[in-house]
Design a protein around this motif. Structure first.
Motif, mmCIF file in Angstrom:
data_model
loop_
_atom_site.group_PDB
_atom_site.id
_atom_site.type_symbol
_atom_site.label_atom_id
_atom_site.label_comp_id
_atom_site.label_asym_id
_atom_site.label_seq_id
_atom_site.Cartn_x
_atom_site.Cartn_y
_atom_site.Cartn_z
ATOM 1 N N ASN A 111 0.850 -1.188 0.000
ATOM 2 C CA ASN A 111 0.000 0.000 0.000
ATOM 3 C C ASN A 111 0.886 1.237 0.000
ATOM 4 O OD1 ASN A 111 -2.452 -1.455 0.166
ATOM 5 N ND2 ASN A 111 -2.135 -1.760 2.346
ATOM 6 N N LEU A 112 0.713 2.085 -1.012
ATOM 7 C CA LEU A 112 1.517 3.283 -1.191
ATOM 8 C C LEU A 112 0.634 4.520 -1.044
ATOM 9 C CD1 LEU A 112 4.199 4.665 -2.098
ATOM 10 C CD2 LEU A 112 3.325 4.515 -4.445
ATOM 11 N N LEU A 113 1.076 5.455 -0.217
ATOM 12 C CA LEU A 113 0.390 6.742 -0.079
ATOM 13 C C LEU A 113 1.229 7.790 -0.792
ATOM 14 C CD1 LEU A 113 -1.748 8.647 1.093
ATOM 15 C CD2 LEU A 113 -0.403 8.737 3.211
ATOM 16 N N VAL A 114 0.662 8.412 -1.819
ATOM 17 C CA VAL A 114 1.346 9.450 -2.593
ATOM 18 C C VAL A 114 0.861 10.813 -2.114
ATOM 19 C CG1 VAL A 114 1.802 10.378 -4.891
ATOM 20 C CG2 VAL A 114 1.511 7.909 -4.579
ATOM 21 N N ILE A 115 1.785 11.647 -1.665
ATOM 22 C CA ILE A 115 1.446 13.001 -1.231
ATOM 23 C C ILE A 115 2.062 13.964 -2.240
ATOM 24 C CG2 ILE A 115 1.491 14.654 0.671
ATOM 25 C CD1 ILE A 115 2.090 12.343 2.561
ATOM 26 N N GLU A 116 1.194 14.493 -3.103
ATOM 27 C CA GLU A 116 1.647 15.342 -4.179
ATOM 28 C C GLU A 116 0.546 16.321 -4.528
ATOM 29 O OE1 GLU A 116 3.703 14.876 -8.566
ATOM 30 O OE2 GLU A 116 2.175 13.484 -7.899
ATOM 31 N N ASP A 117 0.916 17.540 -4.822
ATOM 32 C CA ASP A 117 -0.074 18.569 -5.145
ATOM 33 C C ASP A 117 -0.815 18.266 -6.437
ATOM 34 O OD1 ASP A 117 -1.395 21.119 -4.863
ATOM 35 O OD2 ASP A 117 -0.123 21.801 -6.516
#
Length: 500
Positions: A111-117
């Motif tokens: 499970n990958l959480l991507v934090i990007e605008d």
């Protein structure tokens, strides 16, 4: 001649001798049969543009089996695994590869959480992972506030864009530092431009597991970086726990040296033995303490005590009382004067006014034939003289435990020991265990009988104490609930064997 059968990925070919199943006609575009079934491994773009070739192209933000696919602030992979490597538009059997020759092994999904605008800007994470054939469930968030809502324990790795808007101009890694405080147990990958190599290296020094350059990113590199970051975080966590365990062991060793000191008996003909067993599960130490020193005049001073309770705070207080006792004894105090001063130490050092401590002190004359005994709420010692069974030292006028009553007195009583003897001092943990008969406790009488039985077998010294503590535990049917400390002093005539 029968019509040829058409085999689809959902319908494997029959084995030898098996009848050929009837294959239903493939549904047309847009029909219910064209939707994914729950559990299917679906490529993100396989769920898009189902309306025909005229449908406009749009980013991979479709849905599978009712789950929301990758989107801003949503959880994409909760219902679908990304990177199943199937041809566009095909829906394989759940858990079956596109190749009909046999099932392919499936890697454990991450499970990958991507934090990007802008998660659908210059690159799409889901497309990169699909290219690499990696099974990764993706959640995306625009900022740390959204990320906090999506950050659950099942997230294995976080991909953070260091160029998030609103960052502190004086600290380019402020977002990373905030994320590390928010998710201290998660693996973190830092994402930045290749022109910011120094910032990327600093991100690793701050706490990220690795960094990636946006303009050099591809699916295989991202897949490898995710798994590397996860494993490195696990290794870092294991190393931290190991270091923490070693530090705790060192602290316990220092505390043990405080509670279980080396006796100072140089020049004395007395033999010393001691045993200690804490009552707490998996604990090394408890609230019991003891000490033995010989002063310059030849007197041997022995002490054993018990702080009520058996936790680390009580153990620490026991260390303080033992050290204070040794210092006061070497300074020449004994009897009532010593116990009064120890009570003052206890009253100043305890965290709770209800905390008290029991104490037994014995001051043995230089010739070893007599002693002075003081009891502060503590059980009387057991003495075994040559040719006689062990018995409790009679003592009717002991004082209260330390810390119970202010301005109290502790009388001192003279005891005749004889030429050869064994003196057993103990804490109440030894006598409060059960005997296995109802709720009956061992008590002082039971302990006396047990010690006499062990003495008749010829045991003495360390072996006697170990056997006594072991038998008390066995009678109790398991570990004793309270701490146990036992101290033995023995004196023999020249040429005589050890007591009894």
């Amino acid at each position: 001649m029968p019509a040829p059968q058409m085999w689809s990925p959902r319908t494997p070919p029959p084995g030898p001798g098996e009848p050929a199943p009837v294959t239903p006609a493939a549904p047309g575009p847009g029909t219910p049969g064209d939707l994914a079934r729950p559990g299917d491994l679906v490529r993100p773009d396989a769920l898009l543009d189902r309306g025909g070739p005229e449908a406009p192209s749009r980013p991979a933000t479709g849905t599978a089996s009712g789950a929301t696919a990758t989107g801003l602030g949503t959880s994409a992979g909760l219902g679908a695994d990304l990177g199943a490597s199937h041809a566009p538009g095909t829906l394989p059997h759940p858990g079956r590869a596109a190749d009909p020759t046999g099932p392919a092994p499936q890697a454990t999904a991450l499970n990958l959480l991507v934090i990007e605008d802008d998660p659908v800007g210059p690159f799409t994470v889901s497309e990169l992972l699909h290219t690499a054939g990696t099974r990764v469930r993706i959640r995306t968030a625009r900022n740390l506030t959204e990320a906090e809502r999506l950050l659950t324990d099942d997230v294995n790795c976080i991909l953070l864009d260091l160029a998030l808007p609103g960052r502190d101009p004086d600290d380019e890694l402020a977002a990373l530092r905030a994320l590390l405080r928010l998710a201290p147990r998660h693996a973190v990958l830092a994402l930045t431009a290749s022109t910011h190599a120094e910032r990327a290296a600093e991100a690793v020094r701050v706490g990220a597991q690795d960094y990636l350059f946006r303009d050099e990113l591809d699916g295989r590199l991202l897949s490898r970086a995710i798994r590397y970051a996860v494993e490195r975080k696990r290794a870092d966590t294991a190393q931290y726990k190991l270091a923490e365990s070693r530090l705790r062991a060192q602290e316990n060793a220092r505390l043990e040296r405080g509670l279980l000191p080396t006796p100072l008996l140089d020049g004395s003909d007395l033999r010393f033995a001691a045993r200690y067993r804490p009552g707490r599960s998996r604990a090394l130490l408890g609230g019991d303490f003891y000490d033995t020193v010989r002063t310059p005049d030849g007197t041997v001073h022995a002490m054993i005590g018990d702080v009520c309770g058996h936790g680390p705070d009580e153990a620490a207080l026991g260390v303080e009382l033992r050290i204070a006792w040794r210092a006061l004894t070497l300074a020449g105090l004994c009897g009532d004067a010593l116990l009064t001063t120890l009570q003052q130490v206890l009253e100043h050092e305890r965290d709770d006014d209800e905390i008290f401590a029991t104490l037994c002190t014995v001051d043995i004359a230089p010739d070893g034939r007599r002693a002075e005994l003081s009891l502060a709420g503590h059980p009387a010692p057991l003495i075994a003289r040559a040719g006689s069974p062990a018995s409790l030292l009679a003592y009717e006028s002991g004082g209260p435990a330390l810390g119970l009553l202010p301005q109290t007195r502790w009388p001192r009583r003279r005891v005749e020991l004889g030429d050869a003897w064994s003196l057993l001092m103990y804490t109440d943990g030894l006598i409060e265990g059960r005997t296995g008969v109802g709720n009956q406790r061992l008590g002082q009488e039971g302990m006396t009988e047990m010690v006499n039985r062990l003495l008749t077998t010829g045991l003495g010294g360390e072996a006697l104490l170990e056997a006594a503590v072991t038998e008390a535990r066995e009678l109790n049917g398991g570990e004793l609930t309270d701490d146990v400390a036992v101290l033995l002093l023995e004196r023999t005539r020249p040429g005589d064997p050890p007591v009894p």
